[in-house]
Design a protein around this motif. Structure first.
Motif, PDB file in Angstrom:
ATOM      1  N   PHE A 155       0.837  -1.211   0.000  1.00 53.70           N
ATOM      2  CA  PHE A 155       0.000   0.000   0.000  1.00 53.70           C
ATOM      3  C   PHE A 155       0.863   1.248   0.000  1.00 53.70           C
ATOM      4  O   PHE A 155       0.624   2.188  -0.763  1.00 53.70           O
ATOM      5  CB  PHE A 155      -0.914   0.001   1.227  1.00 53.70           C
ATOM      6  CG  PHE A 155      -1.652   1.298   1.415  1.00 53.70           C
ATOM      7  CD1 PHE A 155      -2.824   1.561   0.718  1.00 53.70           C
ATOM      8  CD2 PHE A 155      -1.151   2.281   2.263  1.00 53.70           C
ATOM      9  CE1 PHE A 155      -3.490   2.775   0.867  1.00 53.70           C
ATOM     10  CE2 PHE A 155      -1.810   3.487   2.423  1.00 53.70           C
ATOM     11  CZ  PHE A 155      -2.989   3.734   1.723  1.00 53.70           C
ATOM     12  N   MET A 156       1.890   1.274   0.864  1.00 52.80           N
ATOM     13  CA  MET A 156       2.757   2.449   0.949  1.00 52.80           C
ATOM     14  C   MET A 156       3.467   2.728  -0.375  1.00 52.80           C
ATOM     15  O   MET A 156       3.540   3.869  -0.834  1.00 52.80           O
ATOM     16  CB  MET A 156       3.802   2.271   2.056  1.00 52.80           C
ATOM     17  CG  MET A 156       3.271   2.508   3.450  1.00 52.80           C
ATOM     18  SD  MET A 156       4.590   2.489   4.704  1.00 52.80           S
ATOM     19  CE  MET A 156       5.420   4.057   4.386  1.00 52.80           C
ATOM     20  N   LEU A 157       3.981   1.673  -1.001  1.00 51.53           N
ATOM     21  CA  LEU A 157       4.677   1.831  -2.278  1.00 51.53           C
ATOM     22  C   LEU A 157       3.755   2.422  -3.335  1.00 51.53           C
ATOM     23  O   LEU A 157       4.091   3.393  -4.016  1.00 51.53           O
ATOM     24  CB  LEU A 157       5.218   0.479  -2.759  1.00 51.53           C
ATOM     25  CG  LEU A 157       6.472  -0.046  -2.070  1.00 51.53           C
ATOM     26  CD1 LEU A 157       6.699  -1.515  -2.414  1.00 51.53           C
ATOM     27  CD2 LEU A 157       7.690   0.784  -2.463  1.00 51.53           C
ATOM     28  N   LYS A 217       2.891   5.941  10.631  1.00 51.60           N
ATOM     29  CA  LYS A 217       1.579   6.263  11.201  1.00 51.60           C
ATOM     30  C   LYS A 217       0.671   6.993  10.197  1.00 51.60           C
ATOM     31  O   LYS A 217      -0.526   6.701  10.100  1.00 51.60           O
ATOM     32  CB  LYS A 217       1.748   7.126  12.458  1.00 51.60           C
ATOM     33  CG  LYS A 217       2.258   6.368  13.671  1.00 51.60           C
ATOM     34  CD  LYS A 217       2.222   7.234  14.918  1.00 51.60           C
ATOM     35  CE  LYS A 217       0.833   7.713  15.231  1.00 51.60           C
ATOM     36  NZ  LYS A 217       0.744   8.509  16.458  1.00 51.60           N
ATOM     37  N   SER A 218       1.237   7.936   9.457  1.00 48.72           N
ATOM     38  CA  SER A 218       0.416   8.696   8.506  1.00 48.72           C
ATOM     39  C   SER A 218      -0.115   7.785   7.398  1.00 48.72           C
ATOM     40  O   SER A 218      -1.261   7.926   6.963  1.00 48.72           O
ATOM     41  CB  SER A 218       1.216   9.856   7.910  1.00 48.72           C
ATOM     42  OG  SER A 218       2.307   9.388   7.142  1.00 48.72           O
ATOM     43  N   HIS A 219       0.697   6.818   6.948  1.00 54.50           N
ATOM     44  CA  HIS A 219       0.241   5.902   5.900  1.00 54.50           C
ATOM     45  C   HIS A 219      -0.732   4.862   6.452  1.00 54.50           C
ATOM     46  O   HIS A 219      -1.638   4.418   5.733  1.00 54.50           O
ATOM     47  CB  HIS A 219       1.434   5.230   5.225  1.00 54.50           C
ATOM     48  CG  HIS A 219       2.122   6.118   4.233  1.00 54.50           C
ATOM     49  ND1 HIS A 219       3.043   7.074   4.609  1.00 54.50           N
ATOM     50  CD2 HIS A 219       1.991   6.221   2.882  1.00 54.50           C
ATOM     51  CE1 HIS A 219       3.474   7.711   3.536  1.00 54.50           C
ATOM     52  NE2 HIS A 219       2.851   7.224   2.477  1.00 54.50           N
ATOM     53  N   SER A 235      -6.283   2.984   6.450  1.00 55.68           N
ATOM     54  CA  SER A 235      -7.510   2.655   7.194  1.00 55.68           C
ATOM     55  C   SER A 235      -8.774   3.188   6.524  1.00 55.68           C
ATOM     56  O   SER A 235      -9.880   2.736   6.830  1.00 55.68           O
ATOM     57  CB  SER A 235      -7.418   3.194   8.625  1.00 55.68           C
ATOM     58  OG  SER A 235      -7.474   4.617   8.634  1.00 55.68           O
ATOM     59  N   THR A 236      -8.614   4.140   5.607  1.00 55.20           N
ATOM     60  CA  THR A 236      -9.788   4.689   4.901  1.00 55.20           C
ATOM     61  C   THR A 236     -10.180   3.832   3.696  1.00 55.20           C
ATOM     62  O   THR A 236     -11.235   4.048   3.100  1.00 55.20           O
ATOM     63  CB  THR A 236      -9.503   6.122   4.405  1.00 55.20           C
ATOM     64  OG1 THR A 236      -8.433   6.096   3.441  1.00 55.20           O
ATOM     65  CG2 THR A 236      -9.108   7.029   5.561  1.00 55.20           C
ATOM     66  N   GLU A 237      -9.333   2.857   3.336  1.00 58.16           N
ATOM     67  CA  GLU A 237      -9.652   1.960   2.209  1.00 58.16           C
ATOM     68  C   GLU A 237     -10.716   0.950   2.646  1.00 58.16           C
ATOM     69  O   GLU A 237     -10.646   0.423   3.761  1.00 58.16           O
ATOM     70  CB  GLU A 237      -8.396   1.225   1.738  1.00 58.16           C
ATOM     71  CG  GLU A 237      -7.303   2.138   1.192  1.00 58.16           C
ATOM     72  CD  GLU A 237      -7.691   2.735  -0.143  1.00 58.16           C
ATOM     73  OE1 GLU A 237      -8.349   2.052  -0.945  1.00 58.16           O
ATOM     74  OE2 GLU A 237      -7.318   3.908  -0.380  1.00 58.16           O
ATOM     75  N   ASP A 296      -5.809  -1.671  13.049  1.00 53.73           N
ATOM     76  CA  ASP A 296      -6.129  -1.524  14.475  1.00 53.73           C
ATOM     77  C   ASP A 296      -5.992  -0.054  14.877  1.00 53.73           C
ATOM     78  O   ASP A 296      -4.915   0.537  14.721  1.00 53.73           O
ATOM     79  CB  ASP A 296      -5.158  -2.388  15.284  1.00 53.73           C
ATOM     80  CG  ASP A 296      -5.482  -2.410  16.775  1.00 53.73           C
ATOM     81  OD1 ASP A 296      -6.277  -1.557  17.233  1.00 53.73           O
ATOM     82  OD2 ASP A 296      -4.924  -3.260  17.485  1.00 53.73           O
ATOM     83  N   PRO A 297      -7.061   0.569  15.391  1.00 56.80           N
ATOM     84  CA  PRO A 297      -6.995   1.986  15.796  1.00 56.80           C
ATOM     85  C   PRO A 297      -5.893   2.269  16.813  1.00 56.80           C
ATOM     86  O   PRO A 297      -5.329   3.366  16.829  1.00 56.80           O
ATOM     87  CB  PRO A 297      -8.382   2.246  16.405  1.00 56.80           C
ATOM     88  CG  PRO A 297      -9.270   1.212  15.798  1.00 56.80           C
ATOM     89  CD  PRO A 297      -8.402   0.008  15.585  1.00 56.80           C
TER      90      PRO A 297
END
Length: 339
Positions: A59-61, A130-132, A137-139, A145-146
């Protein structure tokens, strides 16, 4: 193969096997098309980042690339996130979402601390993660985990490292050595330029002849101020001009910032300087030299382009030698005093 007649699970298992096989084939095919070599380590890394909905690294990539292609982020941010991803993969190849717990992030932080990184560097890498995680989490198909998103990452107290006059002179002495490699000399020129101009490293990479409004000043929009389009006018003293090689175009031909910092460490070792040099030390050095020579905090704030005076104060640390010499001046005129 079916375990018994009418085995209801056999088709599902074979579907899973085919799905995994398809991943393997696709990875190998992509390398074959590019005519790029692949070994088992690369294959495992590709496999662990293949599926976006399972792999946080994948996801990050992808997300980082899309944001860069759409010009949402600049090249510098894109490269910084890539370096974070490489550190993540060095720590653990598989960052699948079910693995991501507070304990896992704590272990990653301990791993970074073991690498002897500065607290600010560790903080920025955890911040990237953390930002990613928050974006992932919006996907719709991804669960994060929150508690992991809320992982505590307080900003550290930044340590201000600067060079005193003697140390700057040691670097100038190294700069004058004839056997210095071309890249080492370029990096050292740029660093010494920052010591006498206060430019941030992001602006050192961009500084050019078009910024000069006359022989004494450069006028430009710092990279940090590009959104607000706030200009900055910085004086150029003769000492700084000595380190400009190409006065008609780009002032410095520099490697990546990572290579820049590696070279600075080598130059510090060559000069016998025990402080840990990074690109930011040049700007701090300017603040120290200015305060121990001029001592005008307001003027320094304007030159550095700070909106908050508290930010400027961290550049005004005085070393013990300067404190001692300053106090010693107080006894001038009392030399004949005898008790």
């Amino acid at each position: 193969m079916p375990r018994q007649r009418g085995d209801k699970d056999v088709d599902d298992y074979n579907l899973l096997l085919l799905s995994e096989q398809a991943k393997h084939i696709e990875i190998l095919r992509s390398y074959r098309i590019r005519r790029a070599p692949i070994d088992m380590q690369k294959f495992i890394r590709e496999l662990n980042t293949f599926d976006n909905k399972d792999s946080f690294i994948a996801f990050m990539l992808g997300h980082n690339r899309r944001r860069y292609d759409s010009k949402e982020i600049e090249n510098r941010t894109y490269k910084n996130v890539r370096s974070t991803i490489m550190l993540m993969m060095d720590f653990n190849l598989s960052w699948r979402y079910e693995m991501l717990t507070v304990k896992f992030l704590k272990q990653f932080k301990i791993y970074l601390q073991g690498k002897d990184y500065e607290p600010g560097h560790i903080w920025s890498k955890i911040r990237d993660v953390k930002s990613h995680l928050k974006m992932a989490s919006t996907e719709p198909l991804i669960h994060v985990d929150p508690e992991v998103i809320a992982f505590s990452n307080p900003q550290p107290q930044w340590r201000t490292t600067y060079l005193n006059r003697e140390e700057v002179n040691l670097l100038i002495k190294v700069y004058r050595e004839e056997e210095l490699k071309a890249m080492d000399r370029n990096v050292l020129r740029a660093f010494l330029f920052t010591c006498f101009t206060s430019l941030r490293i992001s602006d050192v990479y961009r500084v050019n002849a078009d910024w000069r409004i006359d022989e004494n000043f450069i006028d430009f929009i710092p990279k940090k101020n590009q959104k607000k389009r706030k200009r900055l006018k910085v004086p150029i003293m003769g000492m700084a001009t000595m380190f400009i090689q190409n006065e008609a175009g780009q002032y410095f031909d520099l490697p990546t910032e990572q290579e820049y910092n590696r070279t600075l460490k080598l130059m510090a070792s060559k000069a016998g300087i025990k402080k840990r040099l990074t690109s930011h030390v040049g700007r701090h050095t300017f603040g120290y030299l200015f305060m121990t020579t001029v001592g005008n905090m307001k003027a320094l704030q304007e030159i550095l382009g700070h909106t908050n005076s508290k930010t400027t104060e961290r550049y005004a640390h005085l070393d013990d030698e300067y404190k001692y010499l300053s106090v010693m001046r107080m006894q001038e005129g009392f030399d004949n005093l005898r008790l």
